[in-house]
Write a protein that holds these residues in place. Structure first.
Motif, PDB file in Angstrom:
ATOM      1  N   SER A   5      45.756 -34.304 126.839  1.00  0.00           N
ATOM      2  CA  SER A   5      46.010 -35.403 127.932  1.00  0.00           C
ATOM      3  C   SER A   5      44.721 -35.929 128.271  1.00  0.00           C
ATOM      4  CB  SER A   5      46.676 -34.611 129.014  1.00  0.00           C
ATOM      5  OG  SER A   5      47.032 -35.556 130.085  1.00  0.00           O
ATOM      6  N   ASN A  61      54.978 -31.791 126.432  1.00  0.00           N
ATOM      7  CA  ASN A  61      55.367 -33.055 126.769  1.00  0.00           C
ATOM      8  C   ASN A  61      55.287 -33.365 128.352  1.00  0.00           C
ATOM      9  OD1 ASN A  61      55.899 -34.589 124.408  1.00  0.00           O
ATOM     10  ND2 ASN A  61      57.528 -33.378 124.060  1.00  0.00           N
ATOM     11  N   ARG A 121      52.410 -36.844 123.647  1.00  0.00           N
ATOM     12  CA  ARG A 121      53.665 -37.110 123.030  1.00  0.00           C
ATOM     13  C   ARG A 121      54.177 -36.087 121.627  1.00  0.00           C
ATOM     14  NH1 ARG A 121      50.932 -41.521 123.829  1.00  0.00           N
ATOM     15  NH2 ARG A 121      50.384 -41.613 121.772  1.00  0.00           N
ATOM     16  N   CYS A 122      54.701 -35.188 122.042  1.00  0.00           N
ATOM     17  CA  CYS A 122      54.751 -33.861 121.029  1.00  0.00           C
ATOM     18  C   CYS A 122      56.244 -34.049 120.432  1.00  0.00           C
ATOM     19  CB  CYS A 122      54.581 -32.510 122.108  1.00  0.00           C
ATOM     20  SG  CYS A 122      54.821 -31.257 120.698  1.00  0.00           S
ATOM     21  N   THR A 161      57.491 -39.827 113.061  1.00  0.00           N
ATOM     22  CA  THR A 161      57.117 -39.248 114.441  1.00  0.00           C
ATOM     23  C   THR A 161      55.502 -39.985 114.670  1.00  0.00           C
ATOM     24  OG1 THR A 161      55.464 -37.405 113.872  1.00  0.00           O
ATOM     25  CG2 THR A 161      57.820 -36.940 114.422  1.00  0.00           C
ATOM     26  N   ASN A 181      56.468 -43.264 117.037  1.00  0.00           N
ATOM     27  CA  ASN A 181      56.110 -42.767 118.515  1.00  0.00           C
ATOM     28  C   ASN A 181      54.677 -42.348 118.508  1.00  0.00           C
ATOM     29  OD1 ASN A 181      59.069 -41.035 117.154  1.00  0.00           O
ATOM     30  ND2 ASN A 181      59.164 -42.403 119.088  1.00  0.00           N
ATOM     31  N   ALA A 187      53.184 -39.933 117.937  1.00  0.00           N
ATOM     32  CA  ALA A 187      53.062 -38.510 118.348  1.00  0.00           C
ATOM     33  C   ALA A 187      51.779 -37.988 118.095  1.00  0.00           C
ATOM     34  CB  ALA A 187      54.033 -37.616 117.560  1.00  0.00           C
ATOM     35  N   ILE A 218      56.114 -47.034 123.601  1.00  0.00           N
ATOM     36  CA  ILE A 218      55.499 -45.963 123.730  1.00  0.00           C
ATOM     37  C   ILE A 218      54.809 -46.206 125.228  1.00  0.00           C
ATOM     38  CG2 ILE A 218      53.124 -44.906 123.445  1.00  0.00           C
ATOM     39  CD1 ILE A 218      54.070 -45.278 120.473  1.00  0.00           C
ATOM     40  N   ILE A 278      57.338 -45.119 127.939  1.00  0.00           N
ATOM     41  CA  ILE A 278      57.273 -43.731 127.998  1.00  0.00           C
ATOM     42  C   ILE A 278      55.993 -43.589 128.860  1.00  0.00           C
ATOM     43  CG2 ILE A 278      56.786 -41.675 127.052  1.00  0.00           C
ATOM     44  CD1 ILE A 278      58.251 -42.849 124.454  1.00  0.00           C
ATOM     45  N   ASP A 279      55.183 -44.223 128.643  1.00  0.00           N
ATOM     46  CA  ASP A 279      53.949 -43.750 129.720  1.00  0.00           C
ATOM     47  C   ASP A 279      54.333 -44.272 131.102  1.00  0.00           C
ATOM     48  OD1 ASP A 279      52.580 -42.578 127.761  1.00  0.00           O
ATOM     49  OD2 ASP A 279      51.238 -44.189 127.356  1.00  0.00           O
ATOM     50  N   THR A 286      56.893 -41.692 132.823  1.00  0.00           N
ATOM     51  CA  THR A 286      56.326 -40.487 133.024  1.00  0.00           C
ATOM     52  C   THR A 286      55.159 -40.459 134.020  1.00  0.00           C
ATOM     53  OG1 THR A 286      55.038 -40.507 131.257  1.00  0.00           O
ATOM     54  CG2 THR A 286      57.078 -39.566 130.782  1.00  0.00           C
TER      55      THR A 286
END
Length: 165
Positions: free
Chosen positions: A56, A82, A88-89, A114, A118, A120, A157, A160-161, A164
């Motif tokens: 991170s 995650n 992004r796991c 992945t 994603n 990942a 993506i 997603i960020d 979260t």
């Protein structure tokens, strides 16, 4: 690229072999975040969090790195990883035996998917479902898979960020 590793007792021996493999055979810079001793009573959340936190921090700093976390099923390890911003796991516990076909008709295996869909940056291995050779093959394939940066995937993506925080 730097690769962080972490596993509890369920993946301890395999993780140690995988660390050596990724460093010595694949040539990546590796950091083993633990477990550093095989303690059958250890708890995976704190161990996995060490690798996820480092990943991170690297994401925030714009550094190219990845994490590989592992456990018996890999489920809890993926959940912990995650929880960290920018991580992004994806979970992997073996080849499902079916190829994925994306919207354009391109055939993808789950590991490539992945990365391509994603981006990942962490992979959780369910080591009770994989042999050591299968785990090595999965890691080799996953680390080599690029993120092409297609606009629709990059947009998702970003979303997603956003959710979260």
């Amino acid at each position: 690229m730097k690769v962080y590793f972490a596993s509890d007792h369920a993946g301890f021996d395999a993780k140690n072999s995988l660390v050596d493999y990724v460093r010595d055979q694949l040539g990546y810079e590796v950091e083993d975040c633990g477990a550093l001793v095989n303690d059958p009573q250890d708890d995976y959340p704190a161990i996995i969090a060490l690798a996820a936190r480092k990943l991170s921090d690297d994401v925030a700093a714009g550094k190219d790195s990845r994490a590989i976390v592992a456990g018996g099923s890999g489920q809890g390890e993926a959940i912990v990883a995650n929880r960290f911003k920018g991580v992004r796991c994806a979970l992997y516990y073996g080849d499902p035996g079916n190829a994925q076909v994306d919207a354009s008709g391109k055939r993808l295996d789950i590991l490539t998917s992945t990365r391509e869909h994603n981006d990942a940056n962490a992979l959780s291995l369910g080591l009770r479902f994989l042999t050591l050779d299968q785990a090595k093959a999965a890691i080799t394939h996953w680390l080599a898979a690029p993120f092409p940066g297609d606009a629709r995937h990059a947009r998702r993506i970003g979303q997603i960020d956003d959710v979260t925080g």
